[in-house]
Design a protein around this motif. Sequence first.
Motif, PDB file in Angstrom:
ATOM      1  N   THR A  84       0.825  -1.218   0.000  1.00  0.00           N
ATOM      2  CA  THR A  84       0.000   0.000   0.000  1.00  0.00           C
ATOM      3  C   THR A  84       0.854   1.261   0.000  1.00  0.00           C
ATOM      4  O   THR A  84       0.384   2.331  -0.396  1.00  0.00           O
ATOM      5  N   GLU A  85       2.109   1.141   0.440  1.00  0.00           N
ATOM      6  CA  GLU A  85       3.006   2.298   0.484  1.00  0.00           C
ATOM      7  C   GLU A  85       3.640   2.589  -0.877  1.00  0.00           C
ATOM      8  O   GLU A  85       4.354   3.581  -1.029  1.00  0.00           O
ATOM      9  N   PHE A  86       3.377   1.733  -1.881  1.00  0.00           N
ATOM     10  CA  PHE A  86       4.079   1.842  -3.157  1.00  0.00           C
ATOM     11  C   PHE A  86       3.125   1.910  -4.357  1.00  0.00           C
ATOM     12  O   PHE A  86       3.519   1.608  -5.481  1.00  0.00           O
ATOM     13  N   ILE A  87       1.894   2.303  -4.134  1.00  0.00           N
ATOM     14  CA  ILE A  87       0.902   2.362  -5.211  1.00  0.00           C
ATOM     15  C   ILE A  87       1.401   3.264  -6.340  1.00  0.00           C
ATOM     16  O   ILE A  87       1.881   4.377  -6.108  1.00  0.00           O
ATOM     17  N   ASN A  88       1.323   2.719  -7.571  1.00  0.00           N
ATOM     18  CA  ASN A  88       1.719   3.418  -8.805  1.00  0.00           C
ATOM     19  C   ASN A  88       3.218   3.719  -8.895  1.00  0.00           C
ATOM     20  O   ASN A  88       3.638   4.496  -9.742  1.00  0.00           O
ATOM     21  N   GLN A  89       4.007   3.102  -8.031  1.00  0.00           N
ATOM     22  CA  GLN A  89       5.459   3.322  -8.085  1.00  0.00           C
ATOM     23  C   GLN A  89       6.155   2.238  -8.913  1.00  0.00           C
ATOM     24  O   GLN A  89       5.700   1.093  -8.973  1.00  0.00           O
ATOM     25  N   ARG A  90       7.259   2.635  -9.546  1.00  0.00           N
ATOM     26  CA  ARG A  90       8.171   1.680 -10.151  1.00  0.00           C
ATOM     27  C   ARG A  90       9.164   1.252  -9.069  1.00  0.00           C
ATOM     28  O   ARG A  90       9.895   2.095  -8.530  1.00  0.00           O
ATOM     29  N   VAL A  91       9.150  -0.045  -8.768  1.00  0.00           N
ATOM     30  CA  VAL A  91       9.941  -0.542  -7.644  1.00  0.00           C
ATOM     31  C   VAL A  91      10.921  -1.606  -8.144  1.00  0.00           C
ATOM     32  O   VAL A  91      10.537  -2.554  -8.825  1.00  0.00           O
ATOM     33  N   LEU A  92      12.177  -1.441  -7.783  1.00  0.00           N
ATOM     34  CA  LEU A  92      13.196  -2.433  -8.092  1.00  0.00           C
ATOM     35  C   LEU A  92      13.378  -3.344  -6.879  1.00  0.00           C
ATOM     36  O   LEU A  92      13.740  -2.886  -5.793  1.00  0.00           O
ATOM     37  N   VAL A  93      13.099  -4.635  -7.064  1.00  0.00           N
ATOM     38  CA  VAL A  93      13.271  -5.624  -6.006  1.00  0.00           C
ATOM     39  C   VAL A  93      14.541  -6.409  -6.316  1.00  0.00           C
ATOM     40  O   VAL A  93      14.609  -7.117  -7.322  1.00  0.00           O
ATOM     41  N   ILE A  94      15.543  -6.266  -5.477  1.00  0.00           N
ATOM     42  CA  ILE A  94      16.829  -6.930  -5.699  1.00  0.00           C
ATOM     43  C   ILE A  94      16.850  -8.237  -4.919  1.00  0.00           C
ATOM     44  O   ILE A  94      16.945  -8.251  -3.698  1.00  0.00           O
ATOM     45  N   GLY A  95      16.716  -9.351  -5.647  1.00  0.00           N
ATOM     46  CA  GLY A  95      16.664 -10.666  -5.025  1.00  0.00           C
ATOM     47  C   GLY A  95      15.452 -11.434  -5.503  1.00  0.00           C
ATOM     48  O   GLY A  95      14.361 -10.869  -5.637  1.00  0.00           O
ATOM     49  N   CYS A  96      15.640 -12.742  -5.766  1.00  0.00           N
ATOM     50  CA  CYS A  96      14.548 -13.534  -6.348  1.00  0.00           C
ATOM     51  C   CYS A  96      14.272 -14.801  -5.548  1.00  0.00           C
ATOM     52  O   CYS A  96      13.807 -15.804  -6.087  1.00  0.00           O
ATOM     53  N   GLY A  97      14.567 -14.759  -4.251  1.00  0.00           N
ATOM     54  CA  GLY A  97      14.207 -15.881  -3.395  1.00  0.00           C
ATOM     55  C   GLY A  97      12.733 -15.803  -3.023  1.00  0.00           C
ATOM     56  O   GLY A  97      11.950 -15.068  -3.632  1.00  0.00           O
ATOM     57  N   ASN A  98      12.335 -16.545  -2.004  1.00  0.00           N
ATOM     58  CA  ASN A  98      10.924 -16.534  -1.594  1.00  0.00           C
ATOM     59  C   ASN A  98      10.467 -15.137  -1.203  1.00  0.00           C
ATOM     60  O   ASN A  98       9.363 -14.720  -1.558  1.00  0.00           O
ATOM     61  N   SER A  99      11.314 -14.374  -0.502  1.00  0.00           N
ATOM     62  CA  SER A  99      10.937 -13.015  -0.102  1.00  0.00           C
ATOM     63  C   SER A  99      10.802 -12.102  -1.316  1.00  0.00           C
ATOM     64  O   SER A  99       9.840 -11.341  -1.428  1.00  0.00           O
ATOM     65  N   GLY A 100      11.772 -12.159  -2.225  1.00  0.00           N
ATOM     66  CA  GLY A 100      11.710 -11.326  -3.413  1.00  0.00           C
ATOM     67  C   GLY A 100      10.484 -11.602  -4.253  1.00  0.00           C
ATOM     68  O   GLY A 100       9.816 -10.677  -4.748  1.00  0.00           O
ATOM     69  N   MET A 101      10.147 -12.877  -4.408  1.00  0.00           N
ATOM     70  CA  MET A 101       8.967 -13.268  -5.177  1.00  0.00           C
ATOM     71  C   MET A 101       7.684 -12.784  -4.511  1.00  0.00           C
ATOM     72  O   MET A 101       6.790 -12.235  -5.160  1.00  0.00           O
ATOM     73  N   GLU A 102       7.592 -12.981  -3.196  1.00  0.00           N
ATOM     74  CA  GLU A 102       6.346 -12.626  -2.511  1.00  0.00           C
ATOM     75  C   GLU A 102       6.163 -11.121  -2.394  1.00  0.00           C
ATOM     76  O   GLU A 102       5.043 -10.610  -2.501  1.00  0.00           O
TER      77      GLU A 102
END
Length: 411
Positions: free
Chosen positions: A173-191
């Motif tokens: 909810t804190e990132f609505i309409n934002q372009r967000v870079l998620v660094i990491g593709c483990g379970n946390s990154g995916m979720e």
Amino acid sequence: MGSCKEEEEPKWLWVNGPIIVGAGPSGLAVSVCLKENGVPSLILERSDCIASLWQHKTYDRLKLHLPKQFCQLPLFDFPENFPKYPTKHQFISYLEEYAKHFSITPKFKQSVKVAEFDEVCGFWRVQTEDFQYLSKWLIVATGENAEAVIPEIPGIDKFKGRLMHTSVYKTGTEFINQRVLVIGCGNSGMEVSLDLCRHNAFPHMVVRNSVHILPREMLGISTFSIAMALLKWMPLRIVDKFLLLVANLTLGSTDKLGLRRPKTGPLELKNATGKTPVLDVGALSQIRTGKIQIMPGVKEITKLGAKFLDGKEEEFDSIILATGYKSNVPSWFKNSDFFTEQGMPKTPFPNGWKGENGLYTVGFTRRGILGTANDAKNIARDISEQWRELKSFCKNFCTRRNLSDSQGICF
């Protein structure tokens, strides 16, 4: 190292039983197992609550990745009305009830500064800001995930947008309409990427290395349950081949999505490195539709975004580091070579739970709560045997000298 003959430090306390560092699931489990064997213990916890990682450093949508029967602590089942995969808040309530049921009361806000074995005294010294504790036994229960891993990425201090680790992330909810870079593709990154999608953000997930993605369930049965059942009858590599065959049939080729699989099978890789396969809970479908964009490794963070290894540069409003956790043991455990520089026992599973001079560890097996439960039972069994021998010795000592327990000699 100081000796017992030197001037006593203020506020030192003798602990009649093991000192346990950490009040997470591991610390609670070993304390309960000890108690059931008639051995008292003292848990020191740096935070103000039990399971502080779960209470303060997990996102709202988190659920257990494994069925509840594989996540139970010793001697206490989950409530029957809990779902197959309990939520974060249900798991916390279970832990709180566990501590209450067995009357486990840790000492909170006791951050350990130094713990070391005193060769002169023959006891463990555990120093916090307030006290110095002494005991014959020390149990390290801070686990594999005590501190957030913050990677050293060039330019990371230049970024003008919001930068956080997943330990701080709560909800999309804190990132609505934002372009967000998620660094990491483990379970946390995916979720986290999936959660961002569901809150109308635009996640871009960095996949630097290969990753195993498995369905959480196969034919309506938990993938983990199937793996555990097959391992009783088949070699690990055969089980890996079966899991990958079913995964490819149900999920399709992940390589085409930019998610290359490692050459080593998921279970073999987990045992060798501790790297857990991703159990898909919906992120893969969002990757297929393009709602989660897959990005290559980051070369550099810029003021407005990031440059990638393929030469492209993108702008982002926020960056979330899904880069995992690490042990914090090296920062406070001193003068022993039992642990590696990464804070893991040098002796591999299943024998890493016991060291020398009354040292034990729980929660470092890379096998989740099942490994924790196994460690806790082994430790309680081992210490309880020593405890009975000491009680017998003290009883005989007191009897020969006409002393009573009230004089503080006996256990």
